[in-house]
Enzyme design. Structure first.
Site, mmCIF file in Angstrom:
data_model
loop_
_atom_site.group_PDB
_atom_site.id
_atom_site.type_symbol
_atom_site.label_atom_id
_atom_site.label_comp_id
_atom_site.label_asym_id
_atom_site.label_seq_id
_atom_site.Cartn_x
_atom_site.Cartn_y
_atom_site.Cartn_z
ATOM 1 N N SER A 1 14.623 60.460 57.297
ATOM 2 C CA SER A 1 13.820 61.434 56.559
ATOM 3 C C SER A 1 14.521 61.829 55.257
ATOM 4 C CB SER A 1 13.602 62.692 57.397
ATOM 5 O OG SER A 1 12.983 62.370 58.613
HETATM 6 N N1 SAH Z 1 15.137 62.052 62.263
HETATM 7 C C1 SAH Z 1 15.096 60.635 62.039
HETATM 8 C C2 SAH Z 1 13.684 60.226 61.698
HETATM 9 C C3 SAH Z 1 13.425 58.829 62.031
HETATM 10 S S1 SAH Z 1 11.765 58.346 61.804
HETATM 11 C C4 SAH Z 1 16.041 60.232 60.938
HETATM 12 O O1 SAH Z 1 16.184 61.002 59.988
HETATM 13 O O2 SAH Z 1 16.595 59.147 61.007
HETATM 14 C C5 SAH Z 1 11.010 58.819 63.338
HETATM 15 C C6 SAH Z 1 11.597 58.230 64.592
HETATM 16 O O3 SAH Z 1 10.733 58.600 65.664
HETATM 17 C C7 SAH Z 1 11.674 56.709 64.605
HETATM 18 O O4 SAH Z 1 12.991 56.318 64.868
HETATM 19 C C8 SAH Z 1 10.733 56.302 65.743
HETATM 20 O O5 SAH Z 1 11.146 55.172 66.464
HETATM 21 C C9 SAH Z 1 10.746 57.554 66.611
HETATM 22 N N2 SAH Z 1 9.602 57.697 67.502
HETATM 23 C C10 SAH Z 1 8.287 57.419 67.259
HETATM 24 N N3 SAH Z 1 7.530 57.677 68.332
HETATM 25 C C11 SAH Z 1 8.375 58.153 69.293
HETATM 26 C C12 SAH Z 1 8.204 58.593 70.636
HETATM 27 N N4 SAH Z 1 7.005 58.603 71.225
HETATM 28 N N5 SAH Z 1 9.301 58.998 71.324
HETATM 29 C C13 SAH Z 1 10.535 58.991 70.757
HETATM 30 N N6 SAH Z 1 10.766 58.582 69.494
HETATM 31 C C14 SAH Z 1 9.710 58.172 68.764
#
Ligand code: SAH
Length: 228
Positions: free
Chosen positions: A79
């Site tokens: 993010s």
């Molecule tokens: N806070 C993270 C954001 C990553 S993007 C960062 O800054 O790196 C969002 C993440 O949510 C992705 O890694 C994706 O794989 C995860 N995600 C999507 N659906 C999900 C679910 N149902 N359960 C757990 N993680 C999920």
């Protein structure tokens, strides 16, 4: 306000052979963020110290302190720093929190920010390879108050609840009622909601029901179901 960083960032930086340069670029990022939005000074203080470049691929590390989201593989992104700062500030507003759940660990940067501010952090990620990478970086930074779980967090993680806060970092078309059930009284859930058009929302569980606030427009990767 002074928030001690839980973890040994200094040691990690020495190990990675980086010092003042990245501190200067981090300081500049924090100045930029502070000009863009009203943010909790405790969050900015923590972000001044968390080495974001260690969470992204080395090839992207020169852009780690730009206020941009970056690819982390598997079609996912880390993010944007402003988003992390806004979501964390919105989460902290109110009585102190003891335990939070993050849904969507990704590379673990937001997790590290939360871990510096909240005694217990549980974070769930559906992509095993991303969770493994996050686990390694958090371990290298000696951040020990995080429980990482691989699985589908779209319905929260009831086993380890209730939570004083839940922070969702992927956008859900609609939120599962299970998430609200896992919130402690007074607990806050911060989540991007929507599919094409998304909005960042804060839900606060009160004795009389759930209070909802709109925090602004959002652009997150979609929440998906099942493990990967
Ligand atoms: N806070 C993270 C954001 C990553 S993007 C960062 O800054 O790196 C969002 C993440 O949510 C992705 O890694 C994706 O794989 C995860 N995600 C999507 N659906 C999900 C679910 N149902 N359960 C757990 N993680 C999920």
């Amino acid at each position: 306000m002074n928030t001690p960083f839980r973890g040994d960032i200094g040691a990690a930086q020495r190990a990675a052979g980086i010092g003042m340069t990245s501190q200067r670029t981090r300081d500049r990022l924090i100045e930029t963020l502070a000009e863009l939005a009203p943010l909790d000074p405790r969050v900015l203080d923590v972000m001044r110290h968390v080495p974001r470049h260690l969470f992204v691929d080395e090839a992207l590390s020169s852009r780690a302190y730009d206020n941009v989201s970056l690819p982390i593989g598997h079609g996912q992104t880390i993010s944007q720093p402003l988003t992390v700062a806004q979501m964390t500030s919105a989460l902290l507003e109110g009585p102190p929190m003891r335990r939070v759940l993050e849904i969507g660990t990704g590379c673990g940067y937001q997790t590290a920010v939360l871990a510096a501010l909240i005694p217990e952090v549980v974070s769930i990620e559906r992509i095993g390879a991303l969770a493994a990478h996050a686990r390694r970086v958090l371990r290298d930074l000696r951040i020990r108050n995080v429980a990482l779980v691989v699985g589908d967090g779209s319905r929260g993680l009831a086993d380890k609840g209730p939570y004083d806060g839940i922070l969702m970092t992927a956008a859900a078309a609609s939120l599962s009622p299970a998430l609200f059930e896992q919130l402690a009284d007074g607990g806050r859930l911060i989540a991007p909601v929507g599919s094409k058009e998304q909005a960042l929302r804060r839900f606060t569980r009160t004795a009389t029901g759930v209070h909802e606030e709109l925090l602004g427009a959002a652009h997150f990767v979609p929440l998906r179901h099942g493990r990967s």
